[in-house]
Enzyme design. Structure first.
Site, PDB file in Angstrom:
ATOM      1  N   ASN A  50      -5.853  16.099  94.626  1.00 42.76           N
ATOM      2  CA  ASN A  50      -6.121  17.530  94.761  1.00 42.76           C
ATOM      3  C   ASN A  50      -4.904  18.285  94.245  1.00 42.76           C
ATOM      4  O   ASN A  50      -3.819  18.210  94.821  1.00 42.76           O
ATOM      5  CB  ASN A  50      -6.396  17.884  96.229  1.00 42.76           C
ATOM      6  CG  ASN A  50      -6.865  19.322  96.382  1.00 42.76           C
ATOM      7  OD1 ASN A  50      -7.157  20.005  95.399  1.00 42.76           O
ATOM      8  ND2 ASN A  50      -6.950  19.789  97.610  1.00 42.76           N
ATOM      9  N   ASP A  68       0.660   3.774  89.884  1.00 41.80           N
ATOM     10  CA  ASP A  68       1.347   3.138  91.010  1.00 41.80           C
ATOM     11  C   ASP A  68       2.355   2.095  90.544  1.00 41.80           C
ATOM     12  O   ASP A  68       2.347   0.943  90.985  1.00 41.80           O
ATOM     13  CB  ASP A  68       0.328   2.507  91.958  1.00 41.80           C
ATOM     14  CG  ASP A  68      -0.587   3.544  92.587  1.00 41.80           C
ATOM     15  OD1 ASP A  68      -0.161   4.707  92.719  1.00 41.80           O
ATOM     16  OD2 ASP A  68      -1.725   3.195  92.955  1.00 41.80           O
ATOM     17  N   HIS A 171      12.983  10.986  73.308  1.00 43.82           N
ATOM     18  CA  HIS A 171      12.240  10.613  74.515  1.00 43.82           C
ATOM     19  C   HIS A 171      10.853  10.066  74.192  1.00 43.82           C
ATOM     20  O   HIS A 171      10.276   9.339  75.010  1.00 43.82           O
ATOM     21  CB  HIS A 171      12.153  11.800  75.478  1.00 43.82           C
ATOM     22  CG  HIS A 171      11.219  12.889  75.061  1.00 43.82           C
ATOM     23  ND1 HIS A 171      11.618  13.991  74.324  1.00 43.82           N
ATOM     24  CD2 HIS A 171       9.886  13.062  75.271  1.00 43.82           C
ATOM     25  CE1 HIS A 171      10.599  14.775  74.117  1.00 43.82           C
ATOM     26  NE2 HIS A 171       9.522  14.245  74.667  1.00 43.82           N
ATOM     27  N   LYS A 230       0.719  21.066  75.853  1.00 44.33           N
ATOM     28  CA  LYS A 230       1.085  22.491  75.892  1.00 44.33           C
ATOM     29  C   LYS A 230       0.202  23.248  76.885  1.00 44.33           C
ATOM     30  O   LYS A 230       0.695  24.091  77.650  1.00 44.33           O
ATOM     31  CB  LYS A 230       0.967  23.087  74.490  1.00 44.33           C
ATOM     32  CG  LYS A 230       1.444  24.524  74.400  1.00 44.33           C
ATOM     33  CD  LYS A 230       1.417  25.050  72.987  1.00 44.33           C
ATOM     34  CE  LYS A 230       2.625  24.656  72.172  1.00 44.33           C
ATOM     35  NZ  LYS A 230       2.589  23.325  71.581  1.00 44.33           N
ATOM     36  N   HIS A 284       9.400  30.816  77.138  1.00 41.84           N
ATOM     37  CA  HIS A 284      10.740  30.442  76.704  1.00 41.84           C
ATOM     38  C   HIS A 284      11.725  31.580  76.956  1.00 41.84           C
ATOM     39  O   HIS A 284      12.858  31.346  77.397  1.00 41.84           O
ATOM     40  CB  HIS A 284      10.733  30.073  75.218  1.00 41.84           C
ATOM     41  CG  HIS A 284      10.411  28.645  74.951  1.00 41.84           C
ATOM     42  ND1 HIS A 284      11.364  27.656  74.925  1.00 41.84           N
ATOM     43  CD2 HIS A 284       9.226  28.030  74.715  1.00 41.84           C
ATOM     44  CE1 HIS A 284      10.801  26.488  74.683  1.00 41.84           C
ATOM     45  NE2 HIS A 284       9.496  26.690  74.545  1.00 41.84           N
TER      46      HIS A 284
END
Length: 500
Positions: A50, A68, A171, A230, A284
């Protein structure tokens, strides 16, 4: 046997719950023996979360296997907005819930484009759907402490990377490594082609894609920047920060379809597309680059640099090993603050200054003139200190006393381009042909330029004489560079004290 998306084995009732309050609604077909065999060996039930932004979100058992795991749960310790949380106390959300939301929206978009196509026209399968969902779920696994602060500020300082050259680490690639390690480390069984496709979706690597290239537009759209990542962060960040947005992302989701192997939008949504990019730029300007948040950010970077030196590069070198990287999260500040190691004295002092709100002082800023934006040359600290003149500081201001931020806010495209030039549309009377729509055909109220530059200066020292000297040097620099003082607040109208 080819498995199509409507053969998915998700619980029909729970799967429909996940789409409450969203358009279009998702109706998952009934189970069949083939789909059950495809998903054999996984846990028998999924989970429903939720969420304050999306309502009830359902995740099938295979997704729950990934959720998990320690690699995924690590995202609970990474603030989505990094240091902006120090300014917007409601924005305490983490990359974990953002990742769940991105997975949920990826499923929504997948179902939307499937439903808008002729039956079986896109050839979408259960595997396609799983790959898109996993990519949405795991796309941020490779983020480091304080997110983009780690990538853009800390690592280049410690490794000496040239900002003009593509960095040897990012990343997205780390996310791929973390995802692969997550599967191996937790014995999660996925077909090799599924793993490969998920990794390609995360890095937007379309080189090996011979068909269904539109699936790359869902998670990280390199064509025009309209993607569920986005959608999700704008929805969640604005909600948590208490900032209103003018874009209706659910309407965009409801009015898209695949034409010529790319996701296109109904022509009536052209203004809404511009609103999406405008909302991003506004976030931004008002949240992501808030001047106080940037002051905290620079202090965090300085603290991490000092700690990394004391720890012999343990933080900066963690990027070369997933086993080391998993320990890197926002709790690093706590580790620094409560460690008695004398070598951490400088880093510890900076962190404690953050706790006491004794931040680096924002001094002033000016907007770069429109005719200089395109060919703008970054301003450095030495450029400001060279204009200081006389002041009350023994030896004068030094470059290390100040920080210069060359802020760029745009519509998500390199340079000053209009991102909507790369968006394809379709008309309601001909929804099988894609087209572009010129800005002039949409509205005369749209921006003329799509990039905004600001030069800011901060003082690491809070003593009034340092702030006054920095302010005067900054004013002198503007007169030398621009021929006038361009900042809104003149030096003579400022009031400097240690309390501000």
């Amino acid at each position: 046997m080819e498995l199509r998306a409507e053969d998915d084995d998700d619980d029909p009732f729970i799967a429909q719950l996940s789409q409450i309050a969203h358009e279009p609604r998702v109706h998952v077909g009934e189970e069949n023996a083939a789909a059950t065999a495809y998903c054999a060996g996984r846990r028998s039930r999924g989970k429903t979360f939720n969420d304050p932004v999306h309502g009830h979100m359902y995740f099938n058992p295979k997704l729950c296997d990934v959720i998990d795991t320690p690699q995924m749960q690590r995202l609970r310790e990474l603030k989505q907005l990094g240091t902006s949380y120090y300014v917007f106390p409601g924005a305490g959300h983490n990359r974990f819930e953002h990742s769940l939301g991105t997975c949920h929206l990826a499923n929504t978009v997948f179902e939307s484009i499937k439903r808008s196509a002729p039956r079986h026209g896109l050839g979408l399968t259960v595997e396609d759907k799983l790959c898109v969902q996993l990519a949405g779920l795991c796309h941020d696994m490779g983020h480091g402490p304080f997110s983009h602060v780690f990538d853009n500020e800390f690592l280049p300082l410690r490794h000496g990377w040239d900002p003009k050259v593509v960095a040897p680490w990012n990343h997205e690639r780390m996310g791929v490594d973390m995802f692969s390690w997550c599967l191996d480390d937790n014995h999660i069984d996925l077909e090799p082609q599924v793993v490969r496709r998920v990794c390609d979706f995360i890095t937007s690597n379309e080189e090996g894609a011979k068909e269904k290239r539109f699936l790359f537009d869902i998670i990280a759209n390199k064509q025009n920047g309209i993607d569920v990542d986005k959608f999700e962060y704008l929805l969640r960040d604005s909600y948590q920060a208490g900032v209103r947005m003018s874009v209706d992302t659910m309407r965009l989701t409801s009015h898209m379809k695949v034409i010529d192997d790319r996701i296109c939008f109904k022509s009536s949504e052209a203004n809404n597309v511009y609103a999406l990019f405008h909302s991003r730029a506004s976030m931004h300007q008002s949240v992501y680059t808030h001047k106080k948040a940037k002051a905290v950010e620079y202090m965090v970077v300085d603290a991490l640099v000092e700690a990394d030196i004391a720890w012999n590069g343990r933080i900066s070198n963690s990027i070369w090993s997933v086993e080391d990287f998993i320990a890197m999260d926002d709790t690093l500040l706590k580790q620094i603050e409560f460690c008695d190691d004398p070598a951490l004295a400088k880093a510890r002092d900076i962190v404690r200054r953050i706790r006491r709100r004794e931040l680096y002082r924002f001094v002033n800023e000016y907007t770069v003139p429109e005719d200089q934006v395109v060919d703008f040359k970054p301003v450095e600290a030495k450029d400001i200190t060279s204009c200081q003149g006389t002041n009350n500081i023994p030896g004068g201001l030094k470059p290390d006393d100040i920080i210069v931020q060359c802020l760029k806010i745009d519509y998500g495209q390199k340079g000053h381009k209009d991102p909507v030039e790369n968006v394809r549309f379709f008309h309601y009377w001909d929804d099988e042909t894609s087209c572009s729509i010129a800005k002039e055909q949409i509205s005369s109220l749209l921006p003329r330029n799509f990039v905004h530059r600001v030069v800011r200066v901060f003082s690491r020292r809070r003593e009034p004489e340092y702030i006054e000297a920095t302010a005067q040097a900054f004013s002198n620099f503007q007169r030398r560079q621009l021929g006038k003082e361009a900042q809104i607040t003149p030096v003579k109208r400022q009031r400097f004290s240690n309390d501000s």
